[in-house]
Motif scaffolding. Structure first.
Motif, short mmCIF file in Angstrom:
data_model
loop_
_atom_site.label_atom_id
_atom_site.label_comp_id
_atom_site.label_asym_id
_atom_site.label_seq_id
_atom_site.Cartn_x
_atom_site.Cartn_y
_atom_site.Cartn_z
N LEU A 72 9.99 -107.94 37.50
CA LEU A 72 10.42 -108.21 36.13
C LEU A 72 10.23 -109.68 35.77
CD1 LEU A 72 13.62 -106.01 35.86
CD2 LEU A 72 11.39 -105.64 34.79
N ALA A 73 10.44 -110.57 36.72
CA ALA A 73 10.21 -112.00 36.45
C ALA A 73 8.73 -112.27 36.17
CB ALA A 73 10.68 -112.83 37.64
N TRP A 76 7.90 -110.89 32.75
CA TRP A 76 8.46 -111.75 31.71
C TRP A 76 7.58 -112.99 31.50
CZ3 TRP A 76 11.46 -111.42 27.77
CH2 TRP A 76 12.02 -112.54 27.20
#
Length: 109
Positions: A72-73, A76
């Motif tokens: 997810l990082a 993002w």
């Protein structure tokens, strides 16, 4: 809950050799000035980052939640980078520069 097996030394050496090869390939590609250099550099950098995360930072030994947080990082950062690139590409703040018209490449007066 079982304890994960330690990563063998051979895995570290193989990944280290792959990282050296990828870094050399990236350097060689940048010196050749071939088209698509940015895309190739980003792909090579992504592969190197995943190798470091997977082996040297022991991501493969962690729970799936740690891997999901890392994914997810990365997504993002990719989203923010894509928004930034879209903004820069579509922005027209400066007038177009005049084109040289003389045969020697200088502006005619």
């Amino acid at each position: 809950m079982s304890t994960p097996r330690p990563t063998p030394l051979s895995s570290y050496l193989i990944v280290y050799a792959v990282l050296i090869i990828l870094a050399t390939m990236s350097l060689g590609y940048s010196l050749l000035h071939l088209p698509g250099g940015l895309v190739v550099s980003l792909v090579v950098a992504s592969v190197k980052a995943m190798a470091v995360l997977w082996i040297f930072m022991h991501l493969r030994e962690q729970r799936i939640s740690s891997a999901l947080a890392m994914l997810l990082a990365v997504l993002w950062i990719a989203l923010l980078g894509g928004i930034m690139v879209t903004d820069v590409v579509t922005r027209r703040t400066f007038p177009e520069r005049p084109r040289p018209t003389g045969e020697d490449g200088f502006y005619q007066r």
